[in-house]
Write a protein that holds these residues in place. Structure first.
Motif, PDB file in Angstrom:
ATOM      1  N   MET A 118      37.677  -0.458   7.076  1.00  0.00           N
ATOM      2  CA  MET A 118      37.103  -1.504   6.226  1.00  0.00           C
ATOM      3  C   MET A 118      36.437  -2.614   7.031  1.00  0.00           C
ATOM      4  SD  MET A 118      37.117  -0.500   3.271  1.00  0.00           S
ATOM      5  CE  MET A 118      36.411  -1.972   2.528  1.00  0.00           C
ATOM      6  N   LYS A 119      36.807  -2.718   8.318  1.00  0.00           N
ATOM      7  CA  LYS A 119      36.153  -3.731   9.167  1.00  0.00           C
ATOM      8  C   LYS A 119      34.673  -3.408   9.367  1.00  0.00           C
ATOM      9  CE  LYS A 119      40.297  -4.903  11.757  1.00  0.00           C
ATOM     10  NZ  LYS A 119      41.033  -4.560  12.986  1.00  0.00           N
ATOM     11  N   ASN A 120      34.323  -2.156   9.099  1.00  0.00           N
ATOM     12  CA  ASN A 120      32.926  -1.750   9.281  1.00  0.00           C
ATOM     13  C   ASN A 120      32.059  -2.022   8.057  1.00  0.00           C
ATOM     14  OD1 ASN A 120      33.500  -0.807  11.801  1.00  0.00           O
ATOM     15  ND2 ASN A 120      33.859   1.307  11.111  1.00  0.00           N
ATOM     16  N   PHE A 121      32.650  -2.691   7.081  1.00  0.00           N
ATOM     17  CA  PHE A 121      31.857  -2.931   5.872  1.00  0.00           C
ATOM     18  C   PHE A 121      31.700  -4.425   5.633  1.00  0.00           C
ATOM     19  CE2 PHE A 121      33.547   1.340   5.004  1.00  0.00           C
ATOM     20  CZ  PHE A 121      32.370   2.001   4.741  1.00  0.00           C
ATOM     21  N   SER A 122      30.623  -4.733   4.941  1.00  0.00           N
ATOM     22  CA  SER A 122      30.368  -6.111   4.546  1.00  0.00           C
ATOM     23  C   SER A 122      31.562  -6.623   3.738  1.00  0.00           C
ATOM     24  CB  SER A 122      29.097  -6.151   3.692  1.00  0.00           C
ATOM     25  OG  SER A 122      29.085  -7.292   2.897  1.00  0.00           O
ATOM     26  N   LYS A 123      31.830  -7.919   3.909  1.00  0.00           N
ATOM     27  CA  LYS A 123      32.939  -8.536   3.169  1.00  0.00           C
ATOM     28  C   LYS A 123      32.703  -8.445   1.665  1.00  0.00           C
ATOM     29  CE  LYS A 123      35.410 -10.567   6.618  1.00  0.00           C
ATOM     30  NZ  LYS A 123      35.105  -9.434   7.532  1.00  0.00           N
ATOM     31  N   LYS A 124      31.444  -8.192   1.294  1.00  0.00           N
ATOM     32  CA  LYS A 124      31.142  -8.142  -0.140  1.00  0.00           C
ATOM     33  C   LYS A 124      31.792  -6.938  -0.811  1.00  0.00           C
ATOM     34  CE  LYS A 124      27.062 -10.904  -0.219  1.00  0.00           C
ATOM     35  NZ  LYS A 124      25.609 -10.908  -0.101  1.00  0.00           N
ATOM     36  N   ILE A 125      32.146  -5.948  -0.001  1.00  0.00           N
ATOM     37  CA  ILE A 125      32.800  -4.782  -0.595  1.00  0.00           C
ATOM     38  C   ILE A 125      34.305  -5.052  -0.636  1.00  0.00           C
ATOM     39  CG2 ILE A 125      33.243  -2.314  -0.338  1.00  0.00           C
ATOM     40  CD1 ILE A 125      30.545  -2.105   1.047  1.00  0.00           C
ATOM     41  N   LYS A 126      34.821  -5.138  -1.835  1.00  0.00           N
ATOM     42  CA  LYS A 126      36.240  -5.494  -1.993  1.00  0.00           C
ATOM     43  C   LYS A 126      37.113  -4.258  -2.083  1.00  0.00           C
ATOM     44  CE  LYS A 126      35.197  -9.875  -2.308  1.00  0.00           C
ATOM     45  NZ  LYS A 126      35.048 -10.516  -0.989  1.00  0.00           N
ATOM     46  N   LYS A 127      36.533  -3.216  -2.658  1.00  0.00           N
ATOM     47  CA  LYS A 127      37.306  -1.999  -2.876  1.00  0.00           C
ATOM     48  C   LYS A 127      37.646  -1.345  -1.544  1.00  0.00           C
ATOM     49  CE  LYS A 127      36.771   2.315  -5.385  1.00  0.00           C
ATOM     50  NZ  LYS A 127      35.786   3.163  -6.047  1.00  0.00           N
ATOM     51  N   LYS A 128      38.810  -0.746  -1.440  1.00  0.00           N
ATOM     52  CA  LYS A 128      39.211  -0.082  -0.208  1.00  0.00           C
ATOM     53  C   LYS A 128      38.681   1.363  -0.202  1.00  0.00           C
ATOM     54  CE  LYS A 128      43.535   0.949   1.081  1.00  0.00           C
ATOM     55  NZ  LYS A 128      44.950   0.732   1.381  1.00  0.00           N
ATOM     56  N   ILE A 129      38.199   1.767   0.956  1.00  0.00           N
ATOM     57  CA  ILE A 129      37.640   3.124   1.052  1.00  0.00           C
ATOM     58  C   ILE A 129      38.748   4.143   0.839  1.00  0.00           C
ATOM     59  CG2 ILE A 129      37.921   3.214   3.582  1.00  0.00           C
ATOM     60  CD1 ILE A 129      35.260   4.846   3.624  1.00  0.00           C
ATOM     61  N   PRO A 130      38.522   5.162  -0.014  1.00  0.00           N
ATOM     62  CA  PRO A 130      39.555   6.165  -0.225  1.00  0.00           C
ATOM     63  C   PRO A 130      39.790   6.969   1.057  1.00  0.00           C
ATOM     64  CG  PRO A 130      37.661   6.557  -1.659  1.00  0.00           C
ATOM     65  CD  PRO A 130      37.310   5.410  -0.784  1.00  0.00           C
ATOM     66  N   ARG A 131      40.966   7.412   1.243  1.00  0.00           N
ATOM     67  CA  ARG A 131      41.341   8.090   2.486  1.00  0.00           C
ATOM     68  C   ARG A 131      40.473   9.329   2.727  1.00  0.00           C
ATOM     69  NH1 ARG A 131      46.000  10.926   4.714  1.00  0.00           N
ATOM     70  NH2 ARG A 131      45.713  10.585   6.937  1.00  0.00           N
ATOM     71  N   GLU A 132      40.109  10.044   1.642  1.00  0.00           N
ATOM     72  CA  GLU A 132      39.366  11.292   1.854  1.00  0.00           C
ATOM     73  C   GLU A 132      37.919  11.061   2.319  1.00  0.00           C
ATOM     74  OE1 GLU A 132      40.823  10.414  -0.978  1.00  0.00           O
ATOM     75  OE2 GLU A 132      39.500  10.664  -2.718  1.00  0.00           O
ATOM     76  N   MET A 133      37.471   9.807   2.273  1.00  0.00           N
ATOM     77  CA  MET A 133      36.119   9.519   2.757  1.00  0.00           C
ATOM     78  C   MET A 133      36.114   9.116   4.239  1.00  0.00           C
ATOM     79  SD  MET A 133      33.701   9.958   0.601  1.00  0.00           S
ATOM     80  CE  MET A 133      33.750  10.599  -1.061  1.00  0.00           C
ATOM     81  N   VAL A 134      37.301   8.887   4.794  1.00  0.00           N
ATOM     82  CA  VAL A 134      37.375   8.434   6.188  1.00  0.00           C
ATOM     83  C   VAL A 134      37.216   9.626   7.128  1.00  0.00           C
ATOM     84  CG1 VAL A 134      38.833   7.361   7.924  1.00  0.00           C
ATOM     85  CG2 VAL A 134      38.814   6.471   5.580  1.00  0.00           C
ATOM     86  N   SER A 135      36.321   9.465   8.122  1.00  0.00           N
ATOM     87  CA  SER A 135      36.069  10.556   9.054  1.00  0.00           C
ATOM     88  C   SER A 135      36.660  10.241  10.416  1.00  0.00           C
ATOM     89  CB  SER A 135      34.567  10.789   9.199  1.00  0.00           C
ATOM     90  OG  SER A 135      34.021  11.191   7.959  1.00  0.00           O
ATOM     91  N   GLY A 136      36.738  11.296  11.279  1.00  0.00           N
ATOM     92  CA  GLY A 136      37.273  11.140  12.622  1.00  0.00           C
ATOM     93  C   GLY A 136      36.284  10.438  13.541  1.00  0.00           C
ATOM     94  N   VAL A 137      36.805   9.943  14.657  1.00  0.00           N
ATOM     95  CA  VAL A 137      35.967   9.180  15.587  1.00  0.00           C
ATOM     96  C   VAL A 137      35.118  10.119  16.438  1.00  0.00           C
ATOM     97  CG1 VAL A 137      35.992   7.535  17.487  1.00  0.00           C
ATOM     98  CG2 VAL A 137      37.689   7.358  15.655  1.00  0.00           C
ATOM     99  N   ILE A 138      33.838   9.904  16.400  1.00  0.00           N
ATOM    100  CA  ILE A 138      32.923  10.719  17.207  1.00  0.00           C
ATOM    101  C   ILE A 138      32.254   9.812  18.241  1.00  0.00           C
ATOM    102  CG2 ILE A 138      32.527  12.380  15.342  1.00  0.00           C
ATOM    103  CD1 ILE A 138      29.734  11.003  15.019  1.00  0.00           C
ATOM    104  N   PRO A 139      31.581  10.394  19.233  1.00  0.00           N
ATOM    105  CA  PRO A 139      30.918   9.552  20.249  1.00  0.00           C
ATOM    106  C   PRO A 139      29.992   8.514  19.619  1.00  0.00           C
ATOM    107  CG  PRO A 139      30.954  11.816  20.981  1.00  0.00           C
ATOM    108  CD  PRO A 139      31.497  11.823  19.576  1.00  0.00           C
ATOM    109  N   THR A 140      29.998   7.345  20.239  1.00  0.00           N
ATOM    110  CA  THR A 140      29.325   6.183  19.650  1.00  0.00           C
ATOM    111  C   THR A 140      27.874   6.444  19.283  1.00  0.00           C
ATOM    112  OG1 THR A 140      30.664   5.000  21.246  1.00  0.00           O
ATOM    113  CG2 THR A 140      29.086   3.701  19.975  1.00  0.00           C
TER     114      THR A 140
END
Lengths: 716, 720
Positions: A306-328
């Motif tokens: 959620m730190k990667n989103f604008s503060k304007k987004i209040k809703k929490k990202i659902p777990r199934e939308m979260v992806s693994g860390v890939i090279p920058t």
């Protein structure tokens, strides 16, 4: 025939003056208008360089700079070269005469030389009477004048090759500075030129680097080269295009037997050559999967994402939308410019809230966009947004769902999901270390044709990472198939894997481990080394060493260019500017001296790190700053005729199979891993290199060291 | 640009020669070899008249001492191209000839020509029908003559061979009964004029020992074998039953006879690139150039179909244009199938490539009165729309392109591809120059200049099948003018570039190929003048400018020892000329002119002007009375349009010389009168018949230089 200008009193004539004199003499009393420019060579140099006559550029432009702003980055050039101010602090392109005692005396200012630029210039083509100045459309230049002699044309052409210098001053010899550099009083500066540019010039091995340690310049060039091949996709028959290579992998790639490693080595080599056709110094970076930054972020907690989103987004990202860390640099992001273009196309302005963040997948990005502009607007503009994302980062890929695995109810499973569905886990450092201990080809690299079997590197981590980076698409709807929402990511399956640019860093790392294993277990070859590699014009044998293919693997390196003509008694570098991440992550630190001139007398070199005032008396025992020792075997006085001790001057010929000449400059490699480790353990956060010449017998350090560079190379 | 290989090549130039009929049995002049040039003066044999410096003289005397029109002879030369002469030079007796495996000195040249007239045996001309193949029911001319009898409709005098020196006859004629050993066919007696000859050939030798061929055509005789009342009559502009004329065309081939250095035998070397001769009707205003010349057309065709100038037009890579060998059919087919464009950075030369096109309409004011009434359009002098001092100025670095509006104004008025059936400019993006627009008036102010140019008749303003009402320039002409309009052109004078340096062809003989064709009519083709639309069919060419010859009709095109093949008199038994067509085998004698009007005088007379109905694009003919359609009738729009006043003058200026005395001095003044050119010959069917006998009495229009204030071109030699 133009005559050579005699130097009269006053200001000496520059080459530019001479070029103008040649052209004016040939033009005679011609009144040619040259499209209103008149005698364009008499214009101020800056304007002269820009003149086009009837759409033909008279002086060919320097290679176009790559526009990195597309990627939200700084501008760079295809062959960046520094503006040089002093001959002594920088490398010269031409080696000085062997007898030269002082690098600076009488040497012209080295400028950017671009061989062939003169020949490509309309002025030279026109003077020579080459097409279209051969009378087929234009008469030769200068119009209404007389022909310029071949000798004078060459003079002008060389002047253009040499960067069209305005004035060729005799350099005011800064003996003091020169002396200071040659004795270690003053430090040699770390080059800001990309190392692969330097490597490319010197025909050295190019370096494939850790993808997280690329410079901005290297990132931009990699993106640019990939984008250029992608742009050829509109020519389906052009085998340079990106899709051709993706398809070739799908059609021909060898998995699950002994050709896996060799086939992919040559496949990457071929693709990298295509990239280098676009940008000569670009290489394929590697993705060292088990690095901490990837492991600790493996399926980051929602709160973190959620730190990667604008503060304007209040809703929490659902777990199934979260992806693994890939090279920058492979991640998804939006630039301000791209956001503006989208808004201009009718996308709601709130999309610009996405600017400034990075996302591991398009899933995360589009989830955020949906929160900002709503489901309907997203559906309407999704393809346009996707096109912009690909423009700003051609290394991002829409059909990539890293670590997105679900159970039957769509519940995110994360790594456990991969474990349960594919019986594999994401590779850790210990897995890699274990694999590298395998000591036979069949177990490591796969079985032979008549008894084929997977090698361990092939199966895990190679297969695992494919599956992990491909993943499952949570938006896939079996009841409503949409070609833009496939069931799996492209990396998940062999036939589609080559289309996702993450393929290249992934396989580059496989190849790096293959190479590491070869270094650890020399002499182990597959059963059939003469078999051809399907779809590629090579045999297995061609792929057994990467040196022959012109590259090596490093995390990164630092290069100090020196003037080969300068004789030094002591060398000091400035601080290299090593990053703390580099110091923390490397397994090996190697110091290299490049093209060291063979001395006539034997001498030694002591290497110190972070002890710039070291001299021949500085202790070498119990001194943590002492890093090692090099000795040179001098060749003695020349016993032959003139030239006997001069290595062949011209470019080495491909057909020269003689052994190396006794005086060909040599390279030196010194493993300084332990020394660096000791210093880092004691808190050092940067490195500075000193070389002290230890002469044969004498107390006073003699000036014996001549080389054209020094580099520090870290590998993992 | 032509590819030049390093082996020795011999070529006849011009590739296509143009002879013209005349009723003088003796006198000739030679075809002009530059665009709009006067013909070359010569004696009865064709030896050019030289001045003191040895330069060939032109002539503006078109009639002989008995007031008969001189024939225009076509002159052919042979050039050698080899390593020493990459640009070529004319071959001389004594030159070393490179034969097949042997070589030796040139001792003689054997020329063979076969002319024929197939008009009366061919299909009826029906505008554009047949250009891409005839419909199965397309009517034949003289359809009442059937089966093998149709062979008799071909005028075929047989092939003739002549030599430059002692190897055989130096002259021969295509006259009835004068071709021993060859079968001939001539029509029966005709009214008003019978045809017993299609012309003659002879060789001449210059003082530089060049052996040249002189070809002359017929006497301009036309007539019909149908004689029962009301025959003979002319009922159609192009097709008339029973009629013949003595127009012709055919291949011109040559062999070089050399004495082998080794065994001193005489051997032949065939000239690699043979030529063709076309006989046309007289050019009555030779210096006034057609809007589209045959050269413009063939150049356009060569550029777009034969990769003739890949710097101008090709598949891109204009920095290093590709070379396609036009004889490599696979390579050429692939090239033709590839997407191609004109080079956006091609800068034409103003005086070589642009100005000649721009001035053509201006000079037509001397062959028609229409232009004088049109508010000085096309004026090239001061304040004119085509003011030379302004339209010749390309934009210059650092200056505003002040004359762009003038150039755009002219270019925008040009008819584009697809606008052949439109009189008016209807392009939605049409926008005249800012100079022409007045504040608040916008588009309307531009309306007075609304007719598309050129305002000349097209290939079919007559019927509703394949209409093509108005003429348009070739694609290449339009491209060159577009570059000019956009400011992409070179004023060679300002660039200190000499004419001789401007885009010279690699092969010098090409100047002759192009110069000769620049005096022929390249459109419209209804059916045309020297030759009809067949000339724009790529199938008739073996390569740019070279007609593909059917080898069956050329005596032995292989090189052999002389004694075994002396000309056409032995070992040469060609099949009879075909009444059919075979583009694949090549062209036979008579195959180029057979499409044209018979007799030529009918079309020549009628192609003066035409009322073109432009009410609907696809309709040339409206029938408002069937059923009665009053609104249509009231809306019907027609435009009186000229055909080709440069080729068929309409009105001309007569010059009168007045000698008076002023204050005791003799003063010469000039006065002028604009009169109809074909006085007494109406543009009707009856007039057509009159033209058959009266054409030789008409005057020629030539440039006058005695009175700079008078009309520049005046009528001469009219037989009142």
């Amino acid at each position: 025939m133009a005559t050579k200008q005699k130097k009269g009193p006053g200001k000496p004539k520059s080459r530019l003056d001479h070029v103008r004199a040649i052209l004016n003499k040939a033009a005679g009393d011609s009144t040619a208008d040259y499209q209103g420019y008149g005698r364009f060579w008499d214009l101020p140099l800056k304007e002269f360089l820009e003149v086009s006559i009837y759409s033909i550029r008279m002086i060919a432009p320097l290679p176009e700079p790559i526009d990195c702003s597309t990627f939200g980055m700084q501008e760079t050039t295809t062959n960046a070269a520094p503006e040089s101010n002093s001959c002594c602090g920088n490398k010269e392109t031409q080696p000085p005469p062997a007898s030269s005692s002082d690098c600076c005396s009488g040497a012209d200012t080295p400028t950017t030389t671009t061989p062939g630029r003169g020949a490509k210039s309309g002025l030279i083509i026109g003077l020579k009477g080459e097409f279209p100045f051969d009378g087929s459309h234009f008469p030769l230049l200068p119009w209404g004048g007389t022909q310029v002699s071949a000798e004078d044309i060459l003079y002008i052409s060389n002047w253009i090759d040499d960067g069209c210098p305005d004035e060729d001053h005799q350099v005011a010899v800064d003996k003091q500075k020169s002396e200071a550099l040659a004795t270690g009083q003053e430090a040699h500066v770390v080059s800001d030129r990309p190392t692969n540019v330097i490597k490319n010039e010197s025909d050295g091995l190019k370096q494939r680097k850790n993808i997280e340690f690329l410079t901005e310049d290297e990132i931009c060039k990699f993106r640019y080269a990939i984008q250029e091949l992608l742009s050829l996709d509109k020519f389906p028959l052009d085998n340079r295009n990106y899709t051709y290579w993706g398809r070739l992998h799908g059609d021909e790639c060898q998995h699950g037997w002994e050709q896996f490693l060799t086939w992919h080595r040559m496949f990457l080599y071929e693709f990298e050559q295509r990239l280098q056709d676009v940008v000569p110094d670009v290489t394929l970076p590697y993705w060292n999967w088990p690095m901490d930054m990837y492991l600790k972020g493996f399926l980051p907690p929602q709160k973190e994402v959620m730190k990667n989103f604008s503060k304007k987004i209040k809703k929490k990202i659902p777990r199934e939308m979260v992806s693994g860390v890939i090279p920058t640099i492979l991640r998804c992001y939006l630039t301000e410019e791209a956001a503006k273009r989208l808004v201009a196309q009718g996308v709601p302005a709130s999309i610009s809230e996405m600017v400034g963040f990075q996302y591991n997948s398009g899933l995360e990005f589009f989830w955020g966009v949906e929160q900002l502009i709503g489901k309907q607007a997203l559906a309407q503009h999704k393809l346009a947004i996707r096109a912009e994302l690909l423009k700003v980062n051609p290394l991002w890929y829409p059909y990539r769902y890293p670590a997105n695995f679900y159970d039957a109810n769509g519940k995110a499973l994360g790594e456990a999901g991969m474990q349960s569905k594919f019986n594999h886990h994401y590779p850790r450092t210990k897995d890699v270390a274990q694999i590298l201990q395998v000591s036979n080809w069949t177990d490591f690299g796969g079985g032979p044709q008549y008894d084929a079997s997977y090698g361990v590197l092939d199966m895990n981590p190679h297969n695992t990472i494919h599956i992990w980076s491909g993943g499952f698409n949570p938006n896939f709807d079996p009841n409503n198939p949409d070609p833009n929402e496939p069931q799996f990511g492209d990396m998940l399956n062999n036939l589609t894997a080559g289309y996702d640019p993450i393929f290249w860093p992934h396989h580059s790392n496989v190849d790096r481990l293959f190479n590491r294993w070869q270094e650890l277990h020399p002499g182990l070859d597959p059963a059939d080394t003469t078999a051809s590699l399907s779809g590629l014009d090579y045999t297995v044998k061609d792929a057994l060493t990467i040196k022959r293919l012109g590259y090596e693997y490093v995390i990164g390196s630092y290069y100090v260019e020196t003037n080969q003509g300068m004789k030094m008694s002591k060398f000091n570098s400035t601080k290299l500017g090593t990053s703390s991440m580099m110091l923390a992550n490397h397994l090996k630190a190697e110091l290299r001296l490049h093209n060291v001139i063979q001395p006539s007398v034997s001498y030694g070199l002591r290497v110190f790190i972070n002890q710039p005032d070291a001299d021949s008396k500085t202790p070498v025992t119990d001194n943590p700053n002492y890093a090692g020792f090099v000795s040179f075997f001098g060749h003695g006085d020349c016993i032959g005729g003139p030239g006997h001790c001069d290595p062949p001057k011209n470019n080495p010929s491909r057909f020269d199979f003689r052994s190396m000449h006794h005086n060909t400059p040599r390279n030196v490699k010194l493993d300084v891993t332990d020394a660096v480790k000791k210093l880092v353990d004691k808190g050092a956060n940067d490195l500075q290199i000193s070389l002290v010449v230890i002469g044969p017998g004498s107390e006073v350090a003699p000036k014996l060291l001549q080389m054209n560079g020094l580099s520090m190379n870290f590998s993992d | 640009m032509q590819a030049n290989d390093l082996t020795t090549k011999y070529k006849i130039h011009p590739a296509i020669g143009i002879a013209r009929v005349g009723d003088s049995p003796t006198d000739i002049y030679l075809a002009p070899e530059t665009e709009g040039g006067l013909p070359i003066a010569c004696d009865e044999q064709g030896n050019a008249t030289l001045d003191a410096k040895g330069q060939e003289q032109t002539t503006s005397n078109f009639k002989d001492s008995s007031n008969r029109v001189k024939r225009q002879a076509a002159r052919f030369q042979i050039y050698v191209y080899d390593e020493k002469n990459p640009h070529g030079r004319e071959l001389q007796v004594g030159d070393i000839i490179q034969g097949e495996g042997t070589s030796g000195k040139l001792v003689d040249i054997e020329w063979t020509v076969w002319m024929a007239n197939k008009k009366s045996s061919w299909y009826q001309f029906a505008q554009l029908e047949g250009e891409h193949g005839y419909a199965p029911d397309h009517p034949l001319r003289n359809a009442d003559v059937q089966g093998t009898d149709r062979q008799k409709l071909i005028i075929d005098p047989g092939a003739q061979t002549v030599y430059g020196m002692k190897q055989g006859q130096q002259s021969a004629s295509f006259t009835q009964g004068e071709n021993e050993g060859q079968s001939q066919n001539f029509p029966p007696p005709l009214i008003p004029n019978s045809i017993t000859s299609l012309g003659a050939i002879n060789t001449i030798q210059t003082k530089d020992k060049n052996i040249r061929l002189i070809v002359r055509g017929g006497l301009g005789n036309s007539g019909s074998y149908k004689q029962e009342f009301p025959q003979p009559k002319i009922s159609h502009y192009a097709n008339n039953e029973g009629w013949f004329d003595d127009i012709s065309d055919g291949p011109v081939t040559a062999k070089l006879i050399y004495q082998d250095d080794l065994d001193h035998q005489l051997r032949y070397q065939v000239v690699h690139d043979p030529a063709w001769v076309i006989v046309g009707y007289p050019s009555f205003a030779p210096q006034i150039v057609d809007m589209i010349t045959i050269d413009d057309l063939v150049y356009d065709l060569s550029v777009r179909q034969f990769a003739y100038n890949t710097y101008l037009y090709g598949r891109g890579n204009f920095d290093t244009p590709e070379k396609i060998n036009p004889e490599d059919t696979d390579a050429l087919d692939f090239w033709r199938d590839s997407p191609k464009t004109y080079n956006p950075d091609y800068y034409p030369y103003f005086y070589k490539e642009i100005w000649p096109i721009l001035t053509r309409p201006y000079y037509m004011q001397y062959t028609t009165s229409v232009l004088a009434t049109s508010n000085d359009a096309h004026e090239i002098g001061a304040r004119g729309d085509f003011d030379e001092s302004l339209v010749s100025q390309p934009p210059k670095h650092g200056e505003r392109d002040v004359y762009k509006s003038m150039r755009i104004f002219i270019y925008e008025a040009l008819r584009r591809p697809g606008e052949e059936n439109q009189l008016l400019i209807t392009r939605p993006d049409y926008n005249l120059s800012p100079r022409r627009e007045r504040p608040g008036q916008g588009q309307q102010s531009a309306d007075y200049m609304k007719e598309l140019m050129p305002l000349l008749c097209g290939d079919n303003p007559l019927t509703n099948t394949l209409p093509s009402k108005f003429l348009r320039l070739t694609d290449t002409q339009l491209f060159l003018l577009k570059q000019w309009a956009e400011g992409k052109f070179i004023n060679e004078k300002q660039e200190d570039i000499l004419d001789s340096q401007v885009e010279q062809p690699v092969e010098k003989g090409v100047l002759l190929d192009r110069g000769v064709l620049a005096n022929g009519l390249g459109g419209a083709f209804c059916p045309g003048a020297e030759v009809a639309w067949i000339i724009r069919n790529p199938a008739i060419y073996s390569k740019p400018y070279r007609i593909k010859i059917d080898g069956d009709y050329v005596p032995n095109l292989t090189s052999r020892t002389v004694k075994t093949t002396p000309g056409v008199t032995a070992l040469f038994s060609p099949p009879e000329l075909s009444t059919d067509n075979g583009f694949d085998q090549g062209m036979q004698p008579g195959d180029l002119t057979k499409y044209s009007a018979v007799p030529w005088q009918s079309d020549f007379n009628e192609c003066s002007d035409q009322y073109i109905d432009y009410t609907y694009d696809q309709w040339n003919v409206l029938y408002p009375d069937s059923p009665p359609d009053a609104p249509l009738k009231s809306q019907q729009k027609t435009k009186q349009t000229l055909w080709w006043p440069s080729h068929r003058p309409m009105q001309v200026w007569q010059q009168f010389v007045n000698h008076t005395k002023e204050k005791g001095k003799n003063v010469t003044t000039y006065s002028y009168d604009q009169v109809d050119w074909a006085r007494g010959i109406p543009a009707t069917k009856a007039g057509d018949y009159k033209m058959v006998t009266e054409w030789a009495k008409l005057g020629f229009v030539v440039k006058q230089d005695v009175d700079p204030t008078g009309p520049a071109y005046v009528e001469t030699e009219a037989d009142e």
